[in-house]
Design an enzyme around this catalytic site. Structure first.
Site, mmCIF file in Angstrom:
data_model
loop_
_atom_site.group_PDB
_atom_site.id
_atom_site.type_symbol
_atom_site.label_atom_id
_atom_site.label_comp_id
_atom_site.label_asym_id
_atom_site.label_seq_id
_atom_site.Cartn_x
_atom_site.Cartn_y
_atom_site.Cartn_z
ATOM 1 N N PRO A 28 0.773 -1.221 0.000
ATOM 2 C CA PRO A 28 0.000 0.000 0.000
ATOM 3 C C PRO A 28 0.810 1.280 0.000
ATOM 4 C CG PRO A 28 -0.207 -1.219 2.064
ATOM 5 C CD PRO A 28 0.949 -1.753 1.324
ATOM 6 N N GLU A 29 0.281 2.228 -0.711
ATOM 7 C CA GLU A 29 0.720 3.616 -0.604
ATOM 8 C C GLU A 29 -0.460 4.396 -0.021
ATOM 9 O OE1 GLU A 29 2.528 5.084 -4.177
ATOM 10 O OE2 GLU A 29 3.508 3.174 -4.574
ATOM 11 N N ARG A 56 15.067 1.250 -6.073
ATOM 12 C CA ARG A 56 13.750 0.883 -6.583
ATOM 13 C C ARG A 56 13.710 1.078 -8.083
ATOM 14 N NH1 ARG A 56 10.229 1.344 -2.423
ATOM 15 N NH2 ARG A 56 9.122 -0.283 -3.528
ATOM 16 N N ARG A 67 4.519 -11.375 4.223
ATOM 17 C CA ARG A 67 5.951 -11.080 4.273
ATOM 18 C C ARG A 67 6.406 -10.411 5.562
ATOM 19 N NH1 ARG A 67 7.753 -8.412 -1.239
ATOM 20 N NH2 ARG A 67 9.787 -8.649 -0.289
ATOM 21 N N LYS A 71 1.564 6.555 5.349
ATOM 22 C CA LYS A 71 1.147 5.158 5.225
ATOM 23 C C LYS A 71 0.850 4.536 6.590
ATOM 24 C CE LYS A 71 4.239 5.099 1.270
ATOM 25 N NZ LYS A 71 5.559 4.663 0.784
#
Length: 271
Positions: free
Chosen positions: A2-3, A256, A108, A57
């Site tokens: 999620p952002e 990234r 995760r 977030k």
DNA sequence: ACCGCTGTTCTCCG
DNA sequence: TCGGAGAACAGCGG
């Protein structure tokens, strides 16, 4: 994964799930999810959800004086299940007075949950360091320029720096830059006022789009086969740019992958 | 089998 | 102090 938009949807969904309901008890599985703080405050949570805030977030929920911080990391999400239904990778559970269970599912384990006194939620490391949140605090171009206009960082890296600006991640930073026609490798401090204005608008547009995309009954980020990539530039390396048909490129930036169109997002400064 | 991944934090280095 | 690179966390899918 999620952002800001996904976290905001998670917040709204939780509010809806708790509406008119009471939290009867919580259960935690012993995992990294609870890597900070102690278990006791989490066990104490109960009653109605009295407040649900989001900053960047981070989610901050309050059940009266007792509070909860939740960060979804890469793979965290809240799901609601019927009584007795088990949920793979459930790390924490919130049992409602209806018997239904809200699970914090996180394969995760990059996500985190921490319970503490409500008034201390804003003081948590991570939360306290957050920069301006475009939705919560607003973000006009002057404020954007104030937030990231002095750093030597690449523009995209600066946009993703949560201590400068809270909420943009790899996708929405790339999306905003594409919408603004700015190269991700531009130095943040090099932008003209015209470009700052374009970028501020683009950020809002990308976040709005993210919110509209994700709106629904259940928080569902799972990519389904056959479902088309909804983004303008993210994940489109090697395919024709949606605006100009030039081949979209990608490279690594700040660890990234960054996607951009070499033609629409030239490095040249627009005065 | 290997790589990459909507995130954060830490370390090491210049 | 700043900025850049890499690693760690961990599971899954291509």
């Amino acid at each position: 994964m999620p952002e800001l938009p996904e976290v905001e949807i998670a917040r709204r969904t939780l509010v809806r799930w708790f509406e008119g309901r009471e939290l009867v008890r919580t259960e935690a599985t012993k995992t990294r999810t609870f890597r900070s703080g102690t278990a006791a405050p989490f066990a104490k949570l109960k009653g109605p959800l009295t407040k649900a805030d989001r900053r960047g977030k981070y989610l901050m929920l309050q059940f009266g004086d007792e509070g909860l911080m939740a960060h979804l990391g890469m793979t965290g999400k809240f799901v609601k299940r019927s009584p007795g239904v088990d949920e793979p990778y459930s790390r924490a559970r919130f049992v409602l007075d209806t018997g239904e269970v809200i699970h914090f599912r996180d394969p995760r384990l990059f996500g985190e949950i921490l319970a503490t006194k409500s008034e201390l939620l804003g003081e948590l490391p991570g939360v306290k360091k957050l920069g301006r949140d475009p939705l919560v605090d607003g973000l006009d171009w002057h404020q954007l320029k104030d937030a990231i206009g002095k750093t030597k960082l690449d523009l995209k890296v600066a946009l993703m720096d949560q201590t400068r600006l809270a909420g943009l991640g790899n996708i929405h930073a790339a999306e905003a830059l594409f919408r603004a026609g700015l190269h991700p490798g531009r130095k943040a401090k090099s932008l003209s006022d015209t470009e700052w204005k374009a970028l501020a608008r683009a950020i809002h547009k990308s976040l709005e789009f993210g919110l509209s995309e994700q709106d629904g009954e259940e928080i569902e980020y799972v990519e389904e086969p056959g479902v088309e990539n909804p983004f303008l530039i993210y994940g489109r390396a090697g395919t024709p740019c949606r605006k100009c048909k030039t081949k979209v490129k990608s490279y690594t930036q700040g660890g990234r992958t960054t996607h951009f169109c070499p033609k629409c997002q030239s490095k040249k400064r627009k005065p």
